[in-house]
Design an enzyme around this catalytic site. Structure first.
Site, PDB file in Angstrom:
ATOM      1  N   ILE A   1       0.826  -1.201   0.000  1.00  0.00           N
ATOM      2  CA  ILE A   1       0.000   0.000   0.000  1.00  0.00           C
ATOM      3  C   ILE A   1       0.862   1.253   0.000  1.00  0.00           C
ATOM      4  CG2 ILE A   1      -1.751   1.296   1.288  1.00  0.00           C
ATOM      5  CD1 ILE A   1      -2.738  -1.314   2.423  1.00  0.00           C
TER       6      ILE A   1
ATOM      7  N   HIS B   1       5.337   5.140   0.667  1.00  0.00           N
ATOM      8  CA  HIS B   1       4.990   3.751   0.946  1.00  0.00           C
ATOM      9  C   HIS B   1       4.536   3.665   2.397  1.00  0.00           C
ATOM     10  CE1 HIS B   1       5.366  -0.621   1.435  1.00  0.00           C
ATOM     11  NE2 HIS B   1       5.257  -0.672   0.110  1.00  0.00           N
ATOM     12  N   HIS B   2       3.491   2.878   2.640  1.00  0.00           N
ATOM     13  CA  HIS B   2       2.888   2.867   3.977  1.00  0.00           C
ATOM     14  C   HIS B   2       3.840   2.319   5.036  1.00  0.00           C
ATOM     15  CE1 HIS B   2      -0.256   3.419   6.754  1.00  0.00           C
ATOM     16  NE2 HIS B   2      -1.262   3.155   5.977  1.00  0.00           N
ATOM     17  N   SER B   3       4.897   1.619   4.628  1.00  0.00           N
ATOM     18  CA  SER B   3       5.849   1.096   5.609  1.00  0.00           C
ATOM     19  C   SER B   3       6.654   2.209   6.277  1.00  0.00           C
ATOM     20  CB  SER B   3       6.812   0.120   4.925  1.00  0.00           C
ATOM     21  OG  SER B   3       7.516   0.760   3.875  1.00  0.00           O
ATOM     22  N   LEU B   4       6.639   3.428   5.694  1.00  0.00           N
ATOM     23  CA  LEU B   4       7.350   4.545   6.315  1.00  0.00           C
ATOM     24  C   LEU B   4       6.668   5.017   7.590  1.00  0.00           C
ATOM     25  CD1 LEU B   4       8.270   6.748   3.204  1.00  0.00           C
ATOM     26  CD2 LEU B   4       9.738   5.173   4.458  1.00  0.00           C
TER      27      LEU B   4
END
Length: 303
Positions: free
Chosen positions: A45, A160-163
């Protein structure tokens, strides 16, 4: 990433656990379980945020601000790489700001304001169908210095949603700005202060405890009901069919016809509803979105 009209999934870069062969070198930090989850094949995502500006943006000034503020956050200057054991880690890298600040050349010489609105909308929709190259930190900013009916310029932030989650990214964004009244001070959010009376009689205290007990009972009851419904849905109940029901074998990369539609609403109106209903701003925005979506579905697929 697209190559020759076909989409290609890039695998994470692989490294050794240590940044070099020195045993005293500190290990690269592992991604949290939440960040790692956003790299799963069916859960990849990105966050796309749109911001309008009252004046055209100075690209060089913007790059300088990003270098001095945004890149101080280690996640925006680190790669997400996979080590020999299959774990993903944050590895610091040198950021080339020109790879992250993108200024597309748009042909708007013969377009009216309405056409530029559609042009910006189409650009954002197309942007949502692509991903960020994993060989660099997973974020970029797109600057559209074109006048629309809403703003003189538009910037699109893609992360990026991992950030991080929405709260972390909003806090980071606020830290990049300063007050107009005091350029050296960070922006602050207003906090409502409620006057608490110290003189409370026993009857009012008892009534407050009764209300709190009733709210606790309701919370426990609703929690039990939700858990039972969740278990029943997982075992034998089926979700009702709707145009948003994902078919089995759905290809997540299929994005034909995807569009971003946005509307401008008055914050004063939202605050008025918030105060009238004794709710939060999040409650009001969620209610507006849900009501609009429900009306659209009933109008288009009511039969």
């Amino acid at each position: 990433m697209e190559c020759g009209g076909k989409k290609m999934v890039l695998k994470p870069i692989r490294i050794s656990k240590k940044l070099n062969d020195d045993d005293d070198e500190e290990e690269a930090i592992l991604l949290s379980p939440g960040s790692r989850m956003f790299h799963e094949p069916n859960y990849n995502i990105h966050i796309v945020a749109i911001m309008g500006w009252k004046i055209p943006l100075d690209i060089n000034s913007l790059k300088a601000q990003i270098l001095s503020k945004l890149l101080k956050h280690p996640r925006f200057s680190s790669l997400q790489v996979m080590d020999e054991s299959g774990e993903m880690r944050w590895v610091p890298t040198t950021v080339n700001i020109d790879d992250h600040v993108i200024v597309p050349q748009l042909d708007i010489s013969n377009n009216s304001n309405m056409d530029t609105d559609k042009l910006v909308e189409q650009y954002i929709s197309n942007l949502s169908t692509t991903t960020i190259d994993i060989s660099k930190p997973l974020w970029d900013i797109h600057i559209l210095n074109v006048k629309t009916s809403h703003a003189e310029a538009t910037s699109i932030f893609r992360f990026h949603h991992s950030l991080g989650d929405g709260i972390a990214l909003m806090s980071l964004l606020l830290s990049c700005f300063r007050k107009t009244s005091d350029p050296t001070s960070l922006p602050t959010l207003p906090v409502s202060s409620k006057n608490k009376s110290n003189s409370k009689n026993i009857r009012s205290l008892i009534w407050q405890y009764i209300v709190k007990l009733w709210l606790l009972i309701r919370l426990l009851f609703n929690t039990v009901v939700d858990v039972l419904l969740f278990i029943a849905t997982a075992l034998f109940l089926k979700d009702s069919q709707s145009p948003f029901t994902v078919a089995k074998g759905f290809n997540k990369n299929h994005s034909t016809g995807q569009r971003f539609i946005y509307r401008t609403v008055s914050l004063d109106d939202i605050k008025f509803i918030k105060n009238a209903t004794n709710a939060t701003i999040n409650d009001v925005i969620l209610g507006i979105t849900q009501a609009a979506l429900s009306r659209y579905i009933n109008r288009k697929y009511g039969n």
